[in-house]
Design a protein around this motif. Structure first.
Motif, PDB file in Angstrom:
ATOM      1  N   GLU A  46     -40.068  28.820 -16.093  1.00 20.73           N
ATOM      2  CA  GLU A  46     -38.768  29.290 -16.783  1.00 20.73           C
ATOM      3  C   GLU A  46     -38.318  27.830 -16.477  1.00 20.73           C
ATOM      4  OE1 GLU A  46     -35.773  31.537 -14.473  1.00 20.73           O
ATOM      5  OE2 GLU A  46     -36.228  30.800 -12.737  1.00 20.73           O
ATOM      6  N   ARG A  47     -36.608  27.813 -17.542  1.00 18.11           N
ATOM      7  CA  ARG A  47     -36.153  26.394 -17.407  1.00 18.11           C
ATOM      8  C   ARG A  47     -34.863  26.634 -16.908  1.00 18.11           C
ATOM      9  NH1 ARG A  47     -33.491  23.420 -22.888  1.00 18.11           N
ATOM     10  NH2 ARG A  47     -32.092  24.735 -21.786  1.00 18.11           N
ATOM     11  N   VAL A  48     -34.551  25.583 -15.592  1.00 21.45           N
ATOM     12  CA  VAL A  48     -34.007  25.289 -14.414  1.00 21.45           C
ATOM     13  C   VAL A  48     -32.678  24.996 -15.219  1.00 21.45           C
ATOM     14  CG1 VAL A  48     -33.087  25.095 -12.221  1.00 21.45           C
ATOM     15  CG2 VAL A  48     -35.408  25.909 -13.423  1.00 21.45           C
ATOM     16  N   ALA A  49     -32.461  23.628 -15.320  1.00 17.26           N
ATOM     17  CA  ALA A  49     -31.881  22.896 -16.303  1.00 17.26           C
ATOM     18  C   ALA A  49     -32.323  21.852 -17.095  1.00 17.26           C
ATOM     19  CB  ALA A  49     -31.276  22.207 -14.966  1.00 17.26           C
ATOM     20  N   VAL A  50     -31.615  21.390 -17.946  1.00 20.25           N
ATOM     21  CA  VAL A  50     -31.977  20.268 -18.884  1.00 20.25           C
ATOM     22  C   VAL A  50     -31.064  18.854 -19.100  1.00 20.25           C
ATOM     23  CG1 VAL A  50     -31.098  21.788 -20.674  1.00 20.25           C
ATOM     24  CG2 VAL A  50     -32.893  19.610 -21.351  1.00 20.25           C
ATOM     25  N   ILE A  51     -31.079  17.980 -18.999  1.00 21.29           N
ATOM     26  CA  ILE A  51     -29.679  16.633 -19.186  1.00 21.29           C
ATOM     27  C   ILE A  51     -30.736  15.940 -20.591  1.00 21.29           C
ATOM     28  CG2 ILE A  51     -30.741  15.212 -17.833  1.00 21.29           C
ATOM     29  CD1 ILE A  51     -28.498  14.148 -17.013  1.00 21.29           C
ATOM     30  N   THR A  52     -29.397  16.106 -21.398  1.00 16.39           N
ATOM     31  CA  THR A  52     -29.500  14.984 -22.976  1.00 16.39           C
ATOM     32  C   THR A  52     -29.814  13.339 -22.210  1.00 16.39           C
ATOM     33  OG1 THR A  52     -27.474  15.013 -23.420  1.00 16.39           O
ATOM     34  CG2 THR A  52     -28.577  17.105 -24.148  1.00 16.39           C
ATOM     35  N   SER A  53     -30.339  12.712 -23.823  1.00 11.61           N
ATOM     36  CA  SER A  53     -29.925  11.115 -23.331  1.00 11.61           C
ATOM     37  C   SER A  53     -28.223  11.249 -23.806  1.00 11.61           C
ATOM     38  CB  SER A  53     -30.727  10.222 -24.964  1.00 11.61           C
ATOM     39  OG  SER A  53     -29.869  11.389 -25.408  1.00 11.61           O
ATOM     40  N   GLY A  54     -27.234  12.153 -23.508  1.00 11.33           N
ATOM     41  CA  GLY A  54     -25.707  11.905 -23.064  1.00 11.33           C
ATOM     42  C   GLY A  54     -25.292  12.600 -22.304  1.00 11.33           C
ATOM     43  N   ASP A  55     -26.544  12.682 -20.976  1.00 14.12           N
ATOM     44  CA  ASP A  55     -26.140  13.016 -20.089  1.00 14.12           C
ATOM     45  C   ASP A  55     -25.068  14.716 -20.050  1.00 14.12           C
ATOM     46  OD1 ASP A  55     -24.963  10.228 -17.848  1.00 14.12           O
ATOM     47  OD2 ASP A  55     -26.301  11.807 -18.207  1.00 14.12           O
TER      48      ASP A  55
END
Length: 114
Positions: A46-55
């Motif tokens: 499962e995905r816990v967290a994601v951060i984009t290139s734009g933070d």
């Protein structure tokens, strides 16, 4: 060589904290989203967290308020700060880079137990 390498896992007591790190290489780190996933025994990843290139950060409901994902583009590194850890957080934690066909790290074990 495009790769991501996790570190920082370990054994921690319930209520404790850990900071996971993921060092990336071989691609333009700052231009890509980075994610943390986890997989507990007998369960789906499962995905816990994601951060984009734009933070922009997005969290799973199960960790919201307890975890913080951040990135240091100068060090090509993404972090996952985990606080108030629970036994149900026990899992192998994987770093994922949304580049090429998707790049996974080898994983780092997090065990929350007294």
């Amino acid at each position: 060589q495009v790769q991501v390498v996790e570190s920082g896992g370990g054994l921690v007591q319930p209520g404790g904290s850990l900071r996971l790190s993921c060092a990336a290489s071989g691609f333009t780190f700052s231009s890509n989203s980075m994610s943390w996933y986890r997989q507990a025994p007998g369960k789906q990843r499962e995905r816990v967290a994601v951060i984009t290139s734009g933070d922009v950060a997005v969290y799973a409901d199960s960790v919201k308020g307890r975890c913080t994902i951040s990135r240091d583009n100068a060090r090509n590194t993404v972090y996952l700060q985990m606080n108030s850890l629970k036994p149900e957080d026990t899992a192998v934690y994987y770093c994922y880079a949304a580049v090429l066909q998707g790049i996974w790290g080898q994983g780092t074990q997090v065990t929350v137990s007294s």
